[in-house]
Structure formats: C-alpha cells, structure tokens
Design a protein around this motif. Structure first.
Motif, PDB file in Angstrom:
ATOM      1  N   ILE A  47      32.963 -61.676  -3.396  1.00  0.00           N
ATOM      2  CA  ILE A  47      33.246 -61.195  -2.045  1.00  0.00           C
ATOM      3  C   ILE A  47      33.711 -62.339  -1.153  1.00  0.00           C
ATOM      4  N   LYS A  48      34.763 -62.091  -0.380  1.00  0.00           N
ATOM      5  CA  LYS A  48      35.262 -63.072   0.588  1.00  0.00           C
ATOM      6  C   LYS A  48      34.771 -62.784   2.000  1.00  0.00           C
ATOM      7  N   ASP A  49      34.530 -61.500   2.298  1.00  0.00           N
ATOM      8  CA  ASP A  49      34.024 -61.090   3.610  1.00  0.00           C
ATOM      9  C   ASP A  49      32.560 -61.497   3.714  1.00  0.00           C
ATOM     10  N   ALA A  50      32.230 -62.365   4.671  1.00  0.00           N
ATOM     11  CA  ALA A  50      30.881 -62.924   4.774  1.00  0.00           C
ATOM     12  C   ALA A  50      29.834 -61.832   5.029  1.00  0.00           C
ATOM     13  N   LYS A  51      30.169 -60.865   5.861  1.00  0.00           N
ATOM     14  CA  LYS A  51      29.215 -59.797   6.167  1.00  0.00           C
ATOM     15  C   LYS A  51      28.961 -58.920   4.949  1.00  0.00           C
ATOM     16  N   ARG A  52      30.013 -58.637   4.212  1.00  0.00           N
ATOM     17  CA  ARG A  52      29.880 -57.813   3.010  1.00  0.00           C
ATOM     18  C   ARG A  52      29.096 -58.556   1.927  1.00  0.00           C
ATOM     19  N   LEU A  53      29.277 -59.870   1.862  1.00  0.00           N
ATOM     20  CA  LEU A  53      28.532 -60.681   0.901  1.00  0.00           C
ATOM     21  C   LEU A  53      27.026 -60.535   1.120  1.00  0.00           C
ATOM     22  N   ILE A  54      26.605 -60.613   2.381  1.00  0.00           N
ATOM     23  CA  ILE A  54      25.177 -60.499   2.683  1.00  0.00           C
ATOM     24  C   ILE A  54      24.685 -59.085   2.373  1.00  0.00           C
ATOM     25  N   ALA A  55      25.564 -58.085   2.544  1.00  0.00           N
ATOM     26  CA  ALA A  55      25.193 -56.708   2.207  1.00  0.00           C
ATOM     27  C   ALA A  55      24.875 -56.591   0.718  1.00  0.00           C
ATOM     28  N   TYR A  56      25.715 -57.181  -0.130  1.00  0.00           N
ATOM     29  CA  TYR A  56      25.459 -57.126  -1.570  1.00  0.00           C
ATOM     30  C   TYR A  56      24.257 -57.976  -1.959  1.00  0.00           C
ATOM     31  N   SER A  57      24.053 -59.085  -1.273  1.00  0.00           N
ATOM     32  CA  SER A  57      22.871 -59.907  -1.560  1.00  0.00           C
ATOM     33  C   SER A  57      21.604 -59.132  -1.236  1.00  0.00           C
ATOM     34  N   SER A  58      21.670 -58.269  -0.226  1.00  0.00           N
ATOM     35  CA  SER A  58      20.525 -57.442   0.135  1.00  0.00           C
ATOM     36  C   SER A  58      20.186 -56.462  -0.980  1.00  0.00           C
ATOM     37  N   ILE A  59      21.206 -55.916  -1.652  1.00  0.00           N
ATOM     38  CA  ILE A  59      20.970 -55.024  -2.786  1.00  0.00           C
ATOM     39  C   ILE A  59      20.185 -55.755  -3.868  1.00  0.00           C
ATOM     40  N   ALA A  60      20.555 -57.009  -4.129  1.00  0.00           N
ATOM     41  CA  ALA A  60      19.855 -57.803  -5.139  1.00  0.00           C
ATOM     42  C   ALA A  60      18.405 -58.057  -4.740  1.00  0.00           C
ATOM     43  N   HIS A  61      18.176 -58.410  -3.480  1.00  0.00           N
ATOM     44  CA  HIS A  61      16.825 -58.754  -3.029  1.00  0.00           C
ATOM     45  C   HIS A  61      15.894 -57.532  -3.037  1.00  0.00           C
ATOM     46  N   VAL A  62      16.389 -56.405  -2.553  1.00  0.00           N
ATOM     47  CA  VAL A  62      15.515 -55.216  -2.523  1.00  0.00           C
ATOM     48  C   VAL A  62      15.275 -54.671  -3.925  1.00  0.00           C
ATOM     49  N   ILE A  90      24.137 -64.534  12.552  1.00  0.00           N
ATOM     50  CA  ILE A  90      24.986 -65.726  12.433  1.00  0.00           C
ATOM     51  C   ILE A  90      26.425 -65.339  12.110  1.00  0.00           C
ATOM     52  N   ILE A  91      26.602 -64.396  11.189  1.00  0.00           N
ATOM     53  CA  ILE A  91      27.959 -63.945  10.858  1.00  0.00           C
ATOM     54  C   ILE A  91      28.609 -63.297  12.071  1.00  0.00           C
ATOM     55  N   ASP A  92      27.833 -62.557  12.853  1.00  0.00           N
ATOM     56  CA  ASP A  92      28.356 -61.929  14.069  1.00  0.00           C
ATOM     57  C   ASP A  92      28.809 -62.995  15.073  1.00  0.00           C
ATOM     58  N   ILE A  93      28.030 -64.061  15.208  1.00  0.00           N
ATOM     59  CA  ILE A  93      28.409 -65.161  16.113  1.00  0.00           C
ATOM     60  C   ILE A  93      29.710 -65.810  15.654  1.00  0.00           C
ATOM     61  N   ILE A  94      29.812 -66.075  14.354  1.00  0.00           N
ATOM     62  CA  ILE A  94      31.030 -66.684  13.812  1.00  0.00           C
ATOM     63  C   ILE A  94      32.239 -65.784  14.051  1.00  0.00           C
ATOM     64  N   GLN A  95      32.073 -64.478  13.824  1.00  0.00           N
ATOM     65  CA  GLN A  95      33.171 -63.540  14.032  1.00  0.00           C
ATOM     66  C   GLN A  95      33.576 -63.481  15.505  1.00  0.00           C
ATOM     67  N   ASN A  96      32.598 -63.511  16.418  1.00  0.00           N
ATOM     68  CA  ASN A  96      32.918 -63.486  17.848  1.00  0.00           C
ATOM     69  C   ASN A  96      33.682 -64.725  18.279  1.00  0.00           C
ATOM     70  N   ARG A  97      33.341 -65.876  17.672  1.00  0.00           N
ATOM     71  CA  ARG A  97      33.995 -67.131  18.062  1.00  0.00           C
ATOM     72  C   ARG A  97      35.396 -67.278  17.454  1.00  0.00           C
ATOM     73  N   THR A  98      35.567 -66.780  16.213  1.00  0.00           N
ATOM     74  CA  THR A  98      36.810 -67.049  15.479  1.00  0.00           C
ATOM     75  C   THR A  98      37.674 -65.811  15.238  1.00  0.00           C
ATOM     76  N   ASN A  99      37.086 -64.622  15.432  1.00  0.00           N
ATOM     77  CA  ASN A  99      37.761 -63.351  15.169  1.00  0.00           C
ATOM     78  C   ASN A  99      38.046 -63.109  13.692  1.00  0.00           C
ATOM     79  N   VAL A 100      37.379 -63.837  12.797  1.00  0.00           N
ATOM     80  CA  VAL A 100      37.538 -63.612  11.359  1.00  0.00           C
ATOM     81  C   VAL A 100      36.163 -63.667  10.683  1.00  0.00           C
TER      82      VAL A 100
END
Length: 482
Positions: free
Chosen positions: A288-303, A338-348
């Motif tokens: 995954i390249k999308d940082a937010k989506r990466l954390i979503a999949y990592s959550s699947i692994a953790h739960v 943190i990903i939300d902060i990065i997206q707000n600052r950089t728009n990516v």
C-alpha cells in the motif's frame, strides 16, 4: 457518584444540546461535555473492586408484557472498554478542531458514545442489541456526510455488512428468548441455558459472524479498508479506536459463555481465520502507498491477533486480548491523527510523494516515532506486553498452538517493517520543494499527541493496573466455558 445510568444519560443529553448549536462554539461545548463524561467515569474506576463480581448493577422493567428488563453493570472485562471509550472520545473531538465542523457532527459523536457505553455495560441481550444498533447509525451518517470520494457507495456497503451481522444476532437472541421459560433476556439467565449441540452450533455462527464483521476478521473484512480510508479522520478514529472493540467485547461477554461447547468445537476454525487475517493484512500493508489505507490494513492484522488470543482459552490470551484492545485503540487513533495532520499540511497521503518532513516538523516526527513504536510492540511501550501475552496464550493451544503462534507472530515482524517504512517515506530523506513552508504541530495537535504518547509509554511500563482489573473476571469466564 455510583449511578451508572448517568454515563448513558449524559451523552444523550449532550447530543440533544449539540444538535441545536450551529456555530464553531459547538466544538468547545462537545469537548467540555465529553471531558465531563470522562470525569464521571473516574469514580467507577476508583471504587471498582477487582474481583469477578458485577458491580454498580442497576435494572428497570422496560417492556413488562414481554418480561424485558434494562440491566446494566460493570465487571473487569467491561471496565477497560468503558475507560477506553470515554477516554478516547475527548481526544477524537479535540483532534477535529482543525476542521470546520458544526454541532450536528458532534451530536452524532455523542449519540454514538451513548450506544458504545450501552454495549459495554449491558447485562441483558435486549439492551446490548439496542446499543449495538444505536452506535451504528451515527457513524454511518458521520462517514457518509463528511467523508471523501465515493463515500455513499462505500458506506452503504459498510451499513449492509454490519446490518446483516446484526440481523443474524437478533435472530439468535429471539431464539434464546424463547428457550427461557420465564421469558428473560438477562445475561445470567441466557448463559445458564442448557442448549443442544445443534442449537449451540448455529447460535455460535450467528453471533460469531456479527462480531467478526464488526472487528473485522477475515473474510468479513472487505468493508473496512475503503470505509476507513474515505471516512473523515474523526470517523476513522471512532471506527478503529472504539467501535471494532464492540466485536471483541462481544466475543468475551456473549459468545464464549453462551455456547461453550460450540466454541470449543469451532475454536480451530476461528483461530485459522484470525491467523489468516494477521498474515493477509500484513502482506497487503506492504504493497500500500496510501498511508491511511496502510494503517487500515495493519489494523486488520492486529485485531486478528487479538481475536486469536480470545480463542486460545487461556488466562494470558484473554487478558492479553483485553489489554491489547485498549492499546490498539490508543495507538491507532494516534496514527490516524498523524496521517490526518500530514494530509492537511501537504494535501497528499501517498508515501511516494512525501519525505523529509521531519526537518520541518520535528515535534510531529518525535510523537510519530513514539506512537509507531507502541504500534509495533517495542519493549517498554504499550503494545509489547499485550502482544507477549497474546502469543503466550496462543502458543498454549493444544495440537497446533506452535503454528498459530508462529504465523500470528508475523504481525510483529511484518508490522515493524511496514510501519518503519511508513516513517521513513514520510519523515526521512530529502524534502520536496513543495513542502518548504510546512509548519510543525501546535496547540491542540500537540496536546492530543502528547496525551497519546504518554499513554503509550505509561501503559508499556505499568501494564499491571489494567491486567489487575480483568484478572478475576477472566478467570471466572474460563471456569464457565471449560
């Protein structure tokens, strides 16, 4: 004050008040009211006796003709979830201050909080189901109204998935209700029923599917990545930080004691699904390249690992699941913020378009590293003890425990790789000229990240407090199912 009903009443009153405040002042009103909810929760923690009993219990007749009562109370399994819910909501509200949100947004959060609290303190199946559904409706509107991209289609899929699971659970609850001669839906009565093996088997699957969708476990997870990715930041935090814990709690409170023989029969099937989810979520996260989506999949692994600990039927596995459910909630809220902060600052959010942000955002980078280390289970952070207990419990499973632990343990190795890669791609390396004017975190952002980082370290160094709360209740649960 030991009237537990106030923890249900206050979020409902808050939602009504916030619905009529259509200005920026609503965010401060929402924050103060959520903080009051947290303050009112503290006396229950202070007065709680860490034994196996149900405490602060209350009951009222709800629908007299049907013999349905409204029963609530707290034990060592529900109290950590209650603390997590009422502790994270103020942080989630505070994290939304950077976005222009009005009263109806915060009213939905408060109403959802009431549903979540009801799920965790219910002592009868009817009120549990009411809370289960009450928490779903507001999060659907939060994601559908304030999400991004193809949010309507995505959230319709999420709603259909979860509603289907809820329907299965409702059918099972109605069947159990019919089996009680006194027409009683209390947890005590239902868990004392003598059910045939055939009945236990289909009831197991009805409850298991409902909880597996909410967690979510493989293969019931397909709604999760899109929903997490396209939801507003606060919605993603609510879903990942608290709402999925409803499913984990449901396994502990309802599934295991209701149908113990069916649970024993299907334990290996459940463990296999959990472990597949661990490996699957980790492998997908690599790509995954999308940082937010990466954390979503990592959550699947953790739960997946948390749920595997529950089906180990060991003291360590169950206590590790409760502890790690709390730890996961704290860490994942911090990461999504943190990903939300990065997206707000950089728009990516694409990691290939980022890099070098630590040179402009050293405070954020420091918090990011602390929370990330907690997420991958570095010793002396909150994730370490929970994962250690989970793996120890899974290893003790008869016959195939070693293999479950080996594959379940991949979440530690893979998680370290893709999480450190996330940090490297966003924080390290050369800084793109487009981000030369990026500013560091400040104000409420620092406060939220400071609190989460402190919890990561404190719970890593002093986990005994939470473990002590659940020890007796978990021991009693194991006696019920063995």
């Amino acid at each position: 004050m030991d009237n537990l009903f106030i923890l249900l009443l206050l979020p409902v009153v808050s939602a009504i008040i916030l619905a009529f405040i259509n200005s920026n002042a609503s965010r401060w009103v929402a924050f103060v009211l959520s903080l009051l909810q947290l303050i009112l929760t503290i006396p229950f923690l202070c007065q709680f006796v860490p034994d196996a009993s149900i405490q602060f219990a209350q009951s009222w007749t709800w629908i007299a003709n049907l013999g349905i009562e409204f029963k609530i109370g707290i034990d060592g399994i529900s109290l950590p979830m209650l603390l997590l819910t009422n502790g994270l909501i103020p942080l989630i509200i505070l994290s939304s201050f950077g976005h222009a949100k009005k009263g109806n947004f915060y009213a939905l959060i408060s109403f959802m909080q009431a549903g979540l609290v009801l799920v965790f303190i219910s002592l009868d199946a009817f009120s549990f189901y009411v809370g289960w559904e009450a928490a779903l409706i507001p999060i659907y509107f939060i994601c559908a109204l304030w999400g991004e991209g193809d949010r309507i289609r995505i959230n319709l899929k999420f709603f259909i998935y979860t509603f289907f699971g809820s329907l299965l659970m409702l059918i099972a609850i109605i069947y159990l209700y019919q089996q009680t001669g006194a027409k009683d839906l209390s947890w005590t009565t239902l868990t004392s029923l003598t059910l045939t093996d055939a009945s236990q088997r289909w009831i197991f699957w009805a409850f298991f599917v409902a909880f597996a969708i909410k967690i979510p476990l493989f293969p019931f997870h397909t709604w999760q990545p899109d929903t997490y990715t396209h939801a507003p930041a606060a919605g993603t935090m609510l879903l990942s930080g608290i709402m999925l814990k409803m499913g984990i709690f449901g396994l502990l409170r309802w599934l295991l004691p209701l149908v113990p023989s069916a649970v024993a029969s299907y334990a290996h099937v459940a463990l296999i699904l959990c472990v597949i989810g661990v490996v699957y979520g980790s492998i997908i996260a690599f790509k995954i390249k999308d940082a937010k989506r990466l954390i979503a999949y990592s959550s699947i692994a953790h739960v997946g690992l948390i749920s595997a600990g529950i089906f180990s039927f060991t003291q360590e596995g169950l206590q590790g699941a409760i502890l790690q459910a709390v730890n996961h909630g704290i860490s994942v809220v911090g990461l999504f913020f943190i990903i939300d902060i990065i997206q707000n600052r950089t728009n990516v959010r694409n990691m290939t378009d980022l890099g070098g942000l630590a040179s402009k955002m050293p405070i954020l980078a420091t918090f990011f590293l602390i929370i990330l280390m907690g997420a991958i289970g570095l010793p002396l952070t909150n994730g370490f003890i929970g994962e250690f207990l989970l793996l120890k419990g899974i290893f003790a499973v008869p016959e195939y425990g070693l293999w479950y632990a080996v594959f379940g343990g991949t979440t530690l190795i893979f998680g370290a790789i893709y999480m450190l890669r996330l940090f490297q791609k966003t924080m390290l390396g050369p800084l793109d000229v487009a981000y030369q004017q990026v500013s560091d975190v400040k104000g409420f952002e620092v406060l939220v990240l400071l609190i989460i980082s402190t919890l990561v370290i404190v719970l890593g160094v002093f986990p005994n407090g939470l473990l002590h709360l659940s020890e007796a209740s978990v021991g009693q649960l194991l006696q019920q199912i063995k």
